[in-house]
Scaffold this motif. Sequence first.
Motif, PDB file in Angstrom:
ATOM      1  N   MET A  34      37.542  78.736   7.928  1.00 27.73           N
ATOM      2  CA  MET A  34      36.785  77.712   7.124  1.00 27.73           C
ATOM      3  C   MET A  34      37.288  76.157   7.357  1.00 27.73           C
ATOM      4  N   MET A  35      36.744  75.364   7.070  1.00 27.37           N
ATOM      5  CA  MET A  35      37.339  73.956   7.510  1.00 27.37           C
ATOM      6  C   MET A  35      37.228  73.079   6.149  1.00 27.37           C
ATOM      7  N   PRO A  36      38.244  73.342   5.158  1.00 27.50           N
ATOM      8  CA  PRO A  36      38.650  72.552   4.168  1.00 27.50           C
ATOM      9  C   PRO A  36      38.678  71.020   4.459  1.00 27.50           C
ATOM     10  N   LYS A  37      38.391  70.237   3.533  1.00 28.83           N
ATOM     11  CA  LYS A  37      38.549  68.653   3.674  1.00 28.83           C
ATOM     12  C   LYS A  37      38.781  67.878   2.323  1.00 28.83           C
ATOM     13  N   ARG A  38      39.436  66.821   2.620  1.00 25.37           N
ATOM     14  CA  ARG A  38      39.519  65.988   1.250  1.00 25.37           C
ATOM     15  C   ARG A  38      38.040  65.391   1.006  1.00 25.37           C
ATOM     16  N   ARG A  39      37.555  65.388  -0.345  1.00 24.74           N
ATOM     17  CA  ARG A  39      36.237  64.655  -0.495  1.00 24.74           C
ATOM     18  C   ARG A  39      35.824  63.410   0.282  1.00 24.74           C
ATOM     19  N   GLU A  40      36.779  62.417   0.048  1.00 24.91           N
ATOM     20  CA  GLU A  40      36.549  61.066   0.534  1.00 24.91           C
ATOM     21  C   GLU A  40      36.669  60.933   1.847  1.00 24.91           C
ATOM     22  N   SER A  41      37.321  62.048   2.594  1.00 27.35           N
ATOM     23  CA  SER A  41      37.564  61.883   4.085  1.00 27.35           C
ATOM     24  C   SER A  41      36.431  62.050   5.197  1.00 27.35           C
ATOM     25  N   SER A  42      36.428  60.994   5.972  1.00 27.52           N
ATOM     26  CA  SER A  42      35.291  61.359   7.215  1.00 27.52           C
ATOM     27  C   SER A  42      36.309  61.766   8.380  1.00 27.52           C
ATOM     28  N   TYR A  43      35.540  62.501   8.999  1.00 29.80           N
ATOM     29  CA  TYR A  43      36.033  63.196  10.297  1.00 29.80           C
ATOM     30  C   TYR A  43      36.311  62.166  11.341  1.00 29.80           C
ATOM     31  N   ARG A  44      37.441  62.163  11.986  1.00 27.02           N
ATOM     32  CA  ARG A  44      38.024  61.500  13.185  1.00 27.02           C
ATOM     33  C   ARG A  44      38.408  62.317  14.152  1.00 27.02           C
ATOM     34  N   SER A  45      37.883  62.378  15.238  1.00 27.13           N
ATOM     35  CA  SER A  45      38.120  63.311  16.336  1.00 27.13           C
ATOM     36  C   SER A  45      39.638  62.947  16.911  1.00 27.13           C
ATOM     37  N   GLY A  46      40.294  64.022  17.203  1.00 27.57           N
ATOM     38  CA  GLY A  46      41.851  63.805  17.422  1.00 27.57           C
ATOM     39  C   GLY A  46      42.705  63.469  16.544  1.00 27.57           C
ATOM     40  N   ALA A  47      42.157  63.121  15.148  1.00 25.62           N
ATOM     41  CA  ALA A  47      43.243  62.809  13.943  1.00 25.62           C
ATOM     42  C   ALA A  47      44.178  63.755  13.752  1.00 25.62           C
ATOM     43  N   ASN A  48      45.265  63.559  13.542  1.00 25.47           N
ATOM     44  CA  ASN A  48      46.147  64.782  13.025  1.00 25.47           C
ATOM     45  C   ASN A  48      46.692  64.535  11.661  1.00 25.47           C
ATOM     46  N   ASN A  49      46.032  64.799  10.922  1.00 21.38           N
ATOM     47  CA  ASN A  49      46.405  64.622   9.351  1.00 21.38           C
ATOM     48  C   ASN A  49      45.749  65.712   8.506  1.00 21.38           C
ATOM     49  N   GLU A  50      46.242  65.448   7.182  1.00 23.74           N
ATOM     50  CA  GLU A  50      45.743  66.836   6.444  1.00 23.74           C
ATOM     51  C   GLU A  50      44.527  66.628   5.672  1.00 23.74           C
ATOM     52  N   ALA A  51      43.765  65.736   6.012  1.00 23.36           N
ATOM     53  CA  ALA A  51      42.559  65.383   5.072  1.00 23.36           C
ATOM     54  C   ALA A  51      41.324  66.486   5.702  1.00 23.36           C
ATOM     55  N   TRP A  52      41.335  66.975   7.174  1.00 25.95           N
ATOM     56  CA  TRP A  52      40.800  68.144   7.436  1.00 25.95           C
ATOM     57  C   TRP A  52      41.563  69.100   7.714  1.00 25.95           C
ATOM     58  N   LEU A  53      41.408  70.386   7.710  1.00 26.79           N
ATOM     59  CA  LEU A  53      42.180  71.506   8.011  1.00 26.79           C
ATOM     60  C   LEU A  53      41.501  72.558   8.688  1.00 26.79           C
TER      61      LEU A  53
END
Length: 157
Positions: A34-53
């Motif tokens: 699955m791909m959980p994410k923070r509600r307010e976050s938008s996807y950024r290719s190559g971004a290394n953060n915990e907003a999208w997992l």
Amino acid sequence: MIKPAQGIIQYSQHVEGGGAEFFEAAEKMGLEGMMPKRRESSYRSGANNEAWLKIKCWDISEFDLIGVKRQAGKWTEGLFARDGKYVGKAVIATTNAIKDRLWKRVQQARSSPAGGLPSAVVTPDVERVKPIMASVRTLRGERKLRHASVQNFREES
């Protein structure tokens, strides 16, 4: 962009909360993860953060151990086949007791024929063995072993 699909990528409706239960359901359904994410976050290719997992499901399956690769200072890797075809490597990162039992079996099962190993993986630090059945944990949904680790091996009967 992605309509309800029948292929490899499928869109699902947003589900808020209950991540652990959602993951359990994904596992039971045989999904890759699955791909959980923070509600307010938008996807950024190559971004290394915990907003999208990306949270993957795992499978444990039986494979034939057909070789062992040992290098000083690195994890010992098992080379595996299924139905006589090479499917990849798995780290042998188990308990010392399992490693000791496995190493005794490897010493007894030494063989010289290539036994299904592609020439690209046959190097001086690879020892071929007669097949030994092993349980391997690997990412679900992959044709080859990925991020795999040996869990145990079957004792001879």
